[in-house]
Motif scaffolding. Sequence first.
Motif, mmCIF file in Angstrom:
data_model
loop_
_atom_site.group_PDB
_atom_site.id
_atom_site.type_symbol
_atom_site.label_atom_id
_atom_site.label_comp_id
_atom_site.label_asym_id
_atom_site.label_seq_id
_atom_site.Cartn_x
_atom_site.Cartn_y
_atom_site.Cartn_z
ATOM 1 N N ALA A 2 0.740 -1.491 -0.081
ATOM 2 C CA ALA A 2 0.015 0.016 -0.146
ATOM 3 C C ALA A 2 0.869 1.352 -0.041
ATOM 4 O O ALA A 2 1.892 1.332 0.394
ATOM 5 C CB ALA A 2 -0.754 -0.037 1.301
ATOM 6 N N HIS A 356 -5.834 4.417 2.161
ATOM 7 C CA HIS A 356 -5.015 4.613 1.241
ATOM 8 C C HIS A 356 -5.434 4.221 -0.204
ATOM 9 O O HIS A 356 -6.293 3.853 -0.374
ATOM 10 C CB HIS A 356 -3.857 3.641 1.745
ATOM 11 C CG HIS A 356 -3.751 2.391 1.285
ATOM 12 N ND1 HIS A 356 -4.724 1.238 2.244
ATOM 13 C CD2 HIS A 356 -3.374 1.582 0.410
ATOM 14 C CE1 HIS A 356 -4.712 0.195 1.762
ATOM 15 N NE2 HIS A 356 -3.886 0.153 0.735
ATOM 16 N N ASP A 358 -3.650 2.561 -3.799
ATOM 17 C CA ASP A 358 -2.313 1.663 -4.113
ATOM 18 C C ASP A 358 -1.786 2.827 -5.299
ATOM 19 O O ASP A 358 -2.068 3.374 -5.880
ATOM 20 C CB ASP A 358 -2.795 0.422 -4.678
ATOM 21 C CG ASP A 358 -3.216 -0.439 -3.378
ATOM 22 O OD1 ASP A 358 -3.017 -0.117 -2.320
ATOM 23 O OD2 ASP A 358 -3.895 -1.609 -3.876
ATOM 24 N N HIS A 412 -9.186 2.704 -0.177
ATOM 25 C CA HIS A 412 -9.516 1.472 0.594
ATOM 26 C C HIS A 412 -9.169 1.318 1.830
ATOM 27 O O HIS A 412 -7.765 1.862 2.180
ATOM 28 C CB HIS A 412 -9.468 0.411 -0.311
ATOM 29 C CG HIS A 412 -8.043 0.154 -0.609
ATOM 30 N ND1 HIS A 412 -7.283 1.011 -1.923
ATOM 31 C CD2 HIS A 412 -7.222 -0.777 -0.413
ATOM 32 C CE1 HIS A 412 -6.251 0.520 -1.967
ATOM 33 N NE2 HIS A 412 -6.021 -0.489 -1.140
HETATM 34 FE FE LIG Z 1 -4.103 -1.276 -0.941
#
Ligand SMILES: [Fe+2]
Length: 484
Positions: A2, A356, A358, A412
């Motif tokens: 992440a 956060h 990605d 997410h």
């Molecule tokens: Fe993630």
Amino acid sequence: MASAMSMNASPVHPPKITTVKALVESTGSSSIPSFYNFTPYLRDEPIAGDAPIAGDAEDAVPIIDISLLVSGTPEEQSQIIHQLSKACSDWGCFMVINHDVTESLTKAMIASFQEFFDLPEEEKKEYQGNHVMDPIRCGTVESTGSSSIPSFYNFTPYLRDEPIAGDAPIAGDAEDAVPIIDISLLVSGTPEEQSQIIHQLSKACSDWGCFMVINHDVTESLTKAMIASFQEFFDLPEEEKKEYQGNHVMDPIRCGTGFNPSLDKANYWRDFLKCFAHPEFHTPNKPAGFSEIAREFSKRNREVVIILLKAISKSLGLEESYVEKAANFELGLQLLAANYYPTCPEPEKAIGIPAHYDHGLLTTLVNNGVSGLQVKHNEKWFNVNIPANVLFVQVADHLEILSNGKYKSIAHRALVNNKATRMSIALAHGPALDTIMRPAPELVDNESDQPAYVEMTYRKFLELQQTGRLRSKFQSDIEQSKAV
Ligand SMILES: [Fe+2]
Ligand SMILES: O=C(O)CCC(=O)C(=O)O
């Protein structure tokens, strides 16, 4: 894997506990240690906008009569000191009256600053300084005469990483709503079916930023074997896992606990193992069979993503290999990450991974049938339960950048629970590390339309993100304006 972190005060680490798993196994207690308590940090999430406006403060902000501090009776002085104490603790601000900064002096100061700002640009340039320690520094935000700001002033991509947890209401489960993409029709459907799926993808990426892929070639048995193999890894003695402890985002194998240890405030209820799977393949050499399964799993996921990237290119009106070429995907960094969230006795206080985005182009995600993932859609959090034969796909930051914001990466987070250990496996499919990523010029199509993102290599992006500087860049501006 992440990315976008938003917390950056000094980290609080548990003494001598290396993983959450070890912690859970060693205590068996019904409450969580204080350094995992995330609730105090829920308060510092929003950068802007969420708190209601209660009205003007003049009638309420405390007023301090400083003349009484200087020449009042001892009773008056101690009354003012009491008022100051209340003002500082209740409000953190107050109005000072009857001071010696005269109104005429203040007016003269304002008028004089006005005259300075009115000087010809050439004359002001003499005082241009760049560093916070320059003893005189003047700067400018130029008026563009346009209704949008130039891209290099656009901090919104970095502001978006605000929420840590908890602010948005929970809207329910997402399964009924998250778009479903039948990838088999992209591969072997009729031209009509293909263009229908491309249309669905376009809607999924722009409305949601995520979708469920069905009828793909990552078989259920391969996914199960991958999950079982990661479980065996996490079950290794702590001593053996230590060998793979890595600290740097560029370490090709890294196991640890938390989220971004150099930035975390609280500890997250999560252990992880991350391996670079492409262009070079790295995995721990234990447990037995792990490496082979991981290689096959990563390869199959990558094949799915290549199909999706072609269709996504078309959905953006670009030729089908556009995204792959722009990202130099042949050398693209693929990161295989497993997240291990042990049962948590106080799940409402802890967090697995805070909100956060990605960082790659797309993320593919599976889990062990235990729920916990939430995505933010229309300012609400949705629970996502991923069925066994589904690949959950998320739009990540570099597809957002490449599409010039047409498709946005999705916020997410992972919650924890007190019933069953959860495991998720996420694959981040990113550009090549040294490829400069920027919005596709074809999507910045008229004069008034500025590229919405600053260009930089994926490597630079990852490094900045890891140090918190994508966000602290914004904060340093605040510091500078305070320092003036
Ligand atoms: Fe993630
Ligand atoms: O555990 C999950 O479902 C989410 C994992 C995740 O967001 C990540 O690894 O970046």
